[in-house]
Design a protein around this motif. Structure first.
Motif, mmCIF file in Angstrom:
data_model
loop_
_atom_site.group_PDB
_atom_site.id
_atom_site.type_symbol
_atom_site.label_atom_id
_atom_site.label_comp_id
_atom_site.label_asym_id
_atom_site.label_seq_id
_atom_site.Cartn_x
_atom_site.Cartn_y
_atom_site.Cartn_z
ATOM 1 N N ASN A 19 5.072 -1.016 7.324
ATOM 2 C CA ASN A 19 5.246 -1.128 5.704
ATOM 3 C C ASN A 19 6.218 0.210 5.647
ATOM 4 O OD1 ASN A 19 3.862 1.134 5.821
ATOM 5 N ND2 ASN A 19 2.278 0.441 4.321
ATOM 6 N N HIS A 20 6.941 0.089 4.380
ATOM 7 C CA HIS A 20 7.878 1.121 3.881
ATOM 8 C C HIS A 20 7.391 2.449 4.137
ATOM 9 C CE1 HIS A 20 10.491 -2.030 2.750
ATOM 10 N NE2 HIS A 20 9.464 -2.526 1.992
ATOM 11 N N ALA A 21 6.209 2.853 3.747
ATOM 12 C CA ALA A 21 5.683 4.182 3.868
ATOM 13 C C ALA A 21 5.734 4.706 5.336
ATOM 14 C CB ALA A 21 4.069 4.364 3.043
ATOM 15 N N PHE A 22 4.985 3.693 6.092
ATOM 16 C CA PHE A 22 5.256 4.198 7.588
ATOM 17 C C PHE A 22 6.548 4.421 8.208
ATOM 18 C CE2 PHE A 22 5.001 3.385 12.130
ATOM 19 C CZ PHE A 22 3.605 3.981 12.486
ATOM 20 N N LEU B 106 -4.674 -1.213 14.271
ATOM 21 C CA LEU B 106 -4.030 -0.562 13.008
ATOM 22 C C LEU B 106 -3.468 0.758 13.265
ATOM 23 C CD1 LEU B 106 -3.649 -1.664 9.884
ATOM 24 C CD2 LEU B 106 -5.763 -0.606 9.587
ATOM 25 N N LEU B 107 -2.373 0.983 12.810
ATOM 26 C CA LEU B 107 -1.863 2.246 12.970
ATOM 27 C C LEU B 107 -1.494 3.080 11.681
ATOM 28 C CD1 LEU B 107 0.979 1.718 15.545
ATOM 29 C CD2 LEU B 107 -1.460 2.581 16.035
ATOM 30 N N SER B 108 -1.754 4.167 11.716
ATOM 31 C CA SER B 108 -1.580 4.886 10.136
ATOM 32 C C SER B 108 -1.107 6.270 10.571
ATOM 33 C CB SER B 108 -2.930 5.195 9.542
ATOM 34 O OG SER B 108 -2.878 5.970 8.367
ATOM 35 N N LEU B 109 0.020 6.586 9.706
ATOM 36 C CA LEU B 109 0.764 7.895 9.999
ATOM 37 C C LEU B 109 0.960 8.574 8.491
ATOM 38 C CD1 LEU B 109 2.140 9.256 12.047
ATOM 39 C CD2 LEU B 109 4.264 8.426 11.459
ATOM 40 N N LEU C 50 1.015 -1.082 -0.098
ATOM 41 C CA LEU C 50 0.066 0.169 -0.003
ATOM 42 C C LEU C 50 0.928 1.443 0.024
ATOM 43 C CD1 LEU C 50 -2.932 -0.960 2.192
ATOM 44 C CD2 LEU C 50 -2.935 -0.898 -0.063
ATOM 45 N N PRO C 51 0.389 2.420 -0.813
ATOM 46 C CA PRO C 51 1.303 3.525 -0.843
ATOM 47 C C PRO C 51 1.081 4.616 0.433
ATOM 48 C CG PRO C 51 -1.012 3.703 -1.931
ATOM 49 C CD PRO C 51 -0.818 2.400 -1.659
ATOM 50 N N PHE C 52 0.346 4.231 1.457
ATOM 51 C CA PHE C 52 0.384 4.811 2.728
ATOM 52 C C PHE C 52 0.667 4.290 3.780
ATOM 53 C CE2 PHE C 52 -3.454 2.657 3.146
ATOM 54 C CZ PHE C 52 -4.188 2.726 2.072
ATOM 55 N N GLY C 53 1.111 4.962 5.095
ATOM 56 C CA GLY C 53 2.055 4.343 5.791
ATOM 57 C C GLY C 53 0.894 3.569 6.995
ATOM 58 N N LEU C 54 0.983 2.460 6.995
ATOM 59 C CA LEU C 54 0.189 1.453 7.960
ATOM 60 C C LEU C 54 1.215 0.796 8.765
ATOM 61 C CD1 LEU C 54 -2.556 0.556 5.583
ATOM 62 C CD2 LEU C 54 -2.791 1.997 7.405
ATOM 63 N N ALA C 55 0.952 0.358 9.957
ATOM 64 C CA ALA C 55 1.483 -0.596 10.949
ATOM 65 C C ALA C 55 0.609 -1.219 11.685
ATOM 66 C CB ALA C 55 2.507 0.153 11.959
ATOM 67 N N MET C 56 0.841 -2.270 12.247
ATOM 68 C CA MET C 56 0.095 -2.976 13.379
ATOM 69 C C MET C 56 0.562 -3.409 14.657
ATOM 70 S SD MET C 56 -1.595 -5.966 10.670
ATOM 71 C CE MET C 56 -0.169 -6.641 10.206
ATOM 72 N N ALA C 57 -0.043 -3.319 15.678
ATOM 73 C CA ALA C 57 0.385 -3.728 17.055
ATOM 74 C C ALA C 57 -0.460 -4.568 17.767
ATOM 75 C CB ALA C 57 0.486 -2.338 17.823
ATOM 76 N N ASP C 58 -0.010 -5.419 18.880
ATOM 77 C CA ASP C 58 -0.674 -6.104 19.328
ATOM 78 C C ASP C 58 -1.521 -5.638 20.429
ATOM 79 O OD1 ASP C 58 1.194 -6.234 21.287
ATOM 80 O OD2 ASP C 58 1.915 -7.712 20.955
ATOM 81 N N ARG C 59 -2.370 -6.470 21.533
ATOM 82 C CA ARG C 59 -2.987 -5.733 22.299
ATOM 83 C C ARG C 59 -2.171 -5.369 23.643
ATOM 84 N NH1 ARG C 59 -5.920 -9.974 20.417
ATOM 85 N NH2 ARG C 59 -8.294 -9.576 20.326
ATOM 86 N N ASP C 60 -0.941 -5.773 23.523
ATOM 87 C CA ASP C 60 0.077 -5.120 24.651
ATOM 88 C C ASP C 60 0.881 -3.983 24.327
ATOM 89 O OD1 ASP C 60 -0.478 -7.209 26.399
ATOM 90 O OD2 ASP C 60 1.002 -8.630 25.771
ATOM 91 N N GLY C 61 0.696 -3.564 23.066
ATOM 92 C CA GLY C 61 1.063 -2.413 22.334
ATOM 93 C C GLY C 61 2.496 -2.636 21.820
ATOM 94 N N ARG C 62 2.770 -3.934 21.349
ATOM 95 C CA ARG C 62 3.959 -4.198 20.750
ATOM 96 C C ARG C 62 3.972 -3.996 19.154
ATOM 97 N NH1 ARG C 62 4.484 -8.267 24.721
ATOM 98 N NH2 ARG C 62 3.373 -9.591 23.392
ATOM 99 N N MET C 63 4.835 -3.561 18.671
ATOM 100 C CA MET C 63 4.961 -3.510 17.199
ATOM 101 C C MET C 63 5.095 -5.036 16.382
ATOM 102 S SD MET C 63 4.523 -0.062 16.046
ATOM 103 C CE MET C 63 5.529 0.119 14.581
ATOM 104 N N VAL D 66 2.234 15.742 14.364
ATOM 105 C CA VAL D 66 1.752 14.729 13.332
ATOM 106 C C VAL D 66 0.299 14.004 13.813
ATOM 107 C CG1 VAL D 66 3.543 14.719 11.878
ATOM 108 C CG2 VAL D 66 2.980 12.878 13.612
ATOM 109 N N ALA D 67 -0.656 13.712 12.943
ATOM 110 C CA ALA D 67 -1.702 12.901 13.318
ATOM 111 C C ALA D 67 -1.456 11.300 13.465
ATOM 112 C CB ALA D 67 -2.930 13.236 12.836
ATOM 113 N N LEU D 68 -1.563 10.747 14.415
ATOM 114 C CA LEU D 68 -1.384 9.366 14.296
ATOM 115 C C LEU D 68 -2.647 8.737 14.359
ATOM 116 C CD1 LEU D 68 0.320 6.840 14.446
ATOM 117 C CD2 LEU D 68 0.050 7.151 17.023
ATOM 118 N N SER D 69 -3.308 8.030 13.330
ATOM 119 C CA SER D 69 -4.622 7.318 13.500
ATOM 120 C C SER D 69 -4.531 5.966 14.008
ATOM 121 C CB SER D 69 -5.174 7.283 11.892
ATOM 122 O OG SER D 69 -5.092 8.695 11.531
#
Length: 803
Positions: free
Chosen positions: A331-334, A405-408, A314-327, A389-392
């Motif tokens: 992706n490269h955009a993030f 799901l984290l979006s930056l 995907l061309p926009f920055g996305l990342a994932m974290a678990d319930r404990d907050g670990r990354m 910046v806005a962290l979604s």
């Protein structure tokens, strides 16, 4: 159909019954005529028999081969028309002359529930009236069109055409308009090669709008949900293609038996702005839906690998974290937006400054549990703490360990634009301040220089006080030069523009540059061909080149080369440059570059600020480049700085090519000034500054004029109305109560031919734009006694002679 054919047969029967008796009568009449003419009974009987035989053969042939009956009034088979309409990407409806809906496509029913009859298809009375007008135009002209109809989240164009064999129907076509938006990239992603690769990896991807209707889908979803990879389901309800069993598992509706349950991942694409801390549902805006078959074992690890494959594309920055907050993944955009250069951080809080880490950790925990929600928080990244910046964040379910799901957004360009706007605002404010200070300071310098001139009239070069007076005047002139620099930065100095060639200016200043640069710096000058003429002040352009050359010399303490280049920049090349600031036009360019130390990136954005300098205390005022900037901008040009550390710096100036007629260069003031400045006449002097008014009054009186004075515009009008004949009005521009232009405008009502000379510390060009008064002269402050006398004499000479 059968009824119509029976009616036609019945209508044809009377013709068959009447044809035979008529033929018999015609045969007998013909036989009688032949008998009368020839007088032979056998001949007449034979002729009658031949006629009857031919008629019988014709009747027999018609019965054997009856003509085809065309049923023009048969009722159309609307099932065929409806099937053709359903295969189209537009909603279609057909109405008759009575205004009844006779046929409509399924898509029309989806977009307009209840199948309303056009034009009354919405509750909007204004829209219904517009569509009714379009319908009348279609009945009259054969076709009509209405653009931009809004129906929910859709924007439609309506085309109405009169049709049918006898044109007794109206065909209504509702075509969705594809508006450019930020979702276009995702649309192209799904329908292009990347969407095909996702399908091969077993990932079905669908983009839906906030209303739940499909906007785009990849081939894998089309094949399984609609049965054909080329199926057109745009605009249809996504939920209609899905089903949920009694266990809450999600399936494709078309796969009723034997289908695998699906994992559904929702990626919000766009949400309305919310206040800080307010949460919004993940269903509020357009979303990217990812459907993955759940493995037979029911685990989520395989599904997570699918998701990681998708997010990496995907061309926009996305990342994932678990319930404990670990990354878990980024992706490269993030990584680019977050400034991740090495290993992936353990927690999202590692990316932000210490003060924001607790807020990020708390937000991840809140979104990891409970209902699927989404929201934004403002954070400051560790690599760039100055720009928030806005962290979604959005909660996701069914992906094993992944819970948030984290979006930056990579807003580096947006931040740069904000800094540029802030810089421009700051520069404008400083420029206004500098212009006001220079204006007030010019009044003081005018009084000092004027009194020095008056004292020097009473002393000869041999007097003991003459040298002191001369020194005071010299220092005042240096102060006046400083104010001119301030006015140049604020773009309020007085320019004397001429039509000139840049190579000529460079040639005139080259000798001076060689002395300024010294022996360690080599001067290299090159000129291009076909340079267009520009309109600028030659003296100020020389000042620009000198200031840039001096800065380049200081940047090369060990010596180097100063390159000065002029070249033409046609409009086509400007268009190819795709420069957002530089308008497309023909320019003549001047490049001044050096081989010095270069300018650091953090300083490059500040070099045109006034009083900003990197030189040692006492070795620079910080006005050199700001003066250059002001002169270039006031001349209608553009200046850009380019630099790399260790590779020198370049300043490129673009001046627009002058397209008007050539102007004759103005003669220097020293050559055009008359030697005799004495004169006669009455002058009204209006000036609110006492020291300026006093020195101007004394200077004009010594030149032989009778001088009447006033403190402001209102007193000036009173003196003018006193009855004494005034030969010249000299006035300041900015004064309390009533300014100079307002006073002159009222004075011209009673004295239309009165010469006017304005004194001001602001630029003549700026004043002429704001003062709509004809036949006025300007004298910039500070001025000397001789300059004031010369200006007064020239202004009085412009007065028309009395008849």
């Amino acid at each position: 159909m059968g009824l119509k054919r029976g009616e036609d047969a019945w209508l044809n029967q009377p013709r068959s019954r009447l044809a035979m008796p008529l033929l018999i009568v015609a045969a007998l009449a013909s036989a009688l005529l032949v008998l009368y003419a020839a007088g032979s009974l056998p001949l007449a009987a034979g002729f009658a028999a031949a006629v009857l035989t031919a008629a019988a053969l014709m009747v027999w042939y018609q019965r054997l081969y009856p003509p085809d009956v065309v049923n023009r009034d048969a009722t159309p088979d609307w099932t065929v028309a409806r099937a053709a309409a359903d295969a189209s990407t537009m909603a279609i409806a057909v109405t008759d002359r009575a205004g009844k809906l006779v046929c409509a496509s399924d898509l029309f029913g989806e977009w307009f529930p209840g199948y309303p009859t056009p034009p009354a298809i919405t509750a909007d009375e204004a829209l219904s009236a517009s569509l009714a007008s379009v319908a009348r135009a279609a009945w009259r002209d054969g076709e009509a069109r209405h653009e931009g109809m809004v129906q929910g989240a859709l924007r439609l164009d309506v085309d109405v055409t009169r049709t049918g064999r006898t044109e007794e129907y109206l065909l209504w076509r509702f075509t969705p308009v594809r508006l450019p938006s930020a979702l276009d990239d995702v649309h192209r992603f799904l329908t292009g090669e990347a969407g095909r690769q996702l399908g091969e990896a077993g990932i079905m991807a669908v983009m839906i709008g906030g209303e739940g209707r499909i906007r785009a889908a990849n081939g894998a979803f089309l094949l399984r949900a609609a049965g054909r990879i080329d199926a057109n389901i745009t605009g249809r309800d996504f939920a209609a293609h899905m089903r949920v069993d009694d266990k809450g598992r999600l399936f494709l509706a078309r796969e009723e038996q034997g289908g695998l349950p699906l994992h559904l991942l929702q990626v919000p694409l766009k949400r309305a702005a919310q206040p800080h801390g307010v949460q919004t549902s993940a269903q509020d805006g357009p979303m990217l839906l990812l459907l993955i078959d759940e493995p037979s074992g029911g685990g989520g690890t395989s599904a997570l690998s699918y998701i990681e494959t998708l997010l990496s594309l995907l061309p926009f920055g996305l990342a994932m974290a678990d319930r404990d907050g670990r990354m878990l993944f980024a992706n490269h955009a993030f990584a680019r937006a977050a400034g991740i250069k090495g290993d992936k951080p353990s927690y999202p809080g590692d990316l932000v400054v210490r003060e924001d880490q607790a807020a990020v950790a708390d937000a991840v925990r809140r979104f990891a549990v409970g209902p699927q929600m989404s929201g934004d928080i403002a954070v400051r990244m560790r690599d760039n703490p100055d720009d928030p910046v806005a962290l979604s964040l959005a909660g996701v379910r069914g992906l094993g360990e992944a819970a948030v799901l984290l979006s930056l957004k990579d807003n580096s360009e947006e931040s740069m634009l904000k800094r540029q706007v802030a810089q421009a605002t700051k520069m404008q404010a400083i420029g206004q301040l500098a212009g006001g200070v220079a204006h007030d300071f010019n009044n003081i310098l005018t009084a000092i220089i004027g009194h020095c001139d008056l004292m020097m009239m009473r002393h000869t070069p041999g007097d003991s006080d003459y040298d002191d007076i001369q020194q005071v005047k010299s220092n005042s002139n240096r102060a006046a030069a400083l104010t001119r620099q301030l006015l140049a930065f604020s773009r309020q100095q007085t320019l004397r523009p001429q039509i000139l060639q840049l190579p000529d200016i460079v040639a005139d200043v080259s000798t001076l540059l060689k002395r300024l640069l010294g022996e360690n710096v080599k001067l290299d000058v090159t000129h291009g061909r076909n340079l267009g003429a520009v309109r600028a002040d030659p003296g100020q352009m020389e000042q620009v080149i000198v200031n840039l050359a001096v800065n380049a010399r200081d940047a090369m303490p060990e010596g180097g080369t100063l390159h000065i280049q002029t070249y033409a920049v046609p409009a086509a090349k400007v268009r190819d440059m795709r420069q957002q600031i530089l308008p497309v036009a023909d320019y003549s360019a001047l490049r001044v570059s050096d081989t010095g130390l270069g300018i650091p990136p953090d300083i490059l954005a500040k070099i045109f600020e006034p009083f900003f300098t990197t030189k040692e205390l006492g070795k620079g005022t910080g006005l050199g480049l700001s003066t250059v900037y002001g002169i270039v901008k006031q001349s209608g040009g553009y200046i850009f700085a380019e630099s790399e550390l260790g590779r020198g710096a370049s300043f490129v100036i673009y001046l627009p090519v002058h397209s008007g007629e050539a102007e004759q260069p103005a003669a220097p003031a020293a050559l055009s000034a008359r030697a005799d400045t004495w004169g006669t006449g009455t002058i009204l002097l209006v000036e609110d500054e006492d020291m300026v008014r006093a020195v101007a009054e004394r200077a004009l009186t010594r030149q032989g004029y009778k001088v009447l004075t006033a403190n402001d515009g209102e007193q000036g009008l009173e003196v003018l109305a006193g009855g004494e004949e005034i030969d010249l009005l000299i006035s300041d521009v900015v004064m309390p109560n009533m300014d100079g232009p307002a006073m002159v405008a009222r004075a011209r009502d009673t004295h239309p031919d009165l010469p006017v000379l304005f004194m001001s510390g602001y630029a003549e060009e700026q004043l002429r734009k704001s003062i709509d008064i004809a036949n006025v002269a300007f004298l910039p402050k500070p001025f000397s006694v001789s300059q004031l006398a010369q200006a007064a004499r020239e202004a009085m000479a412009q007065r028309p002679a009395a008849e």
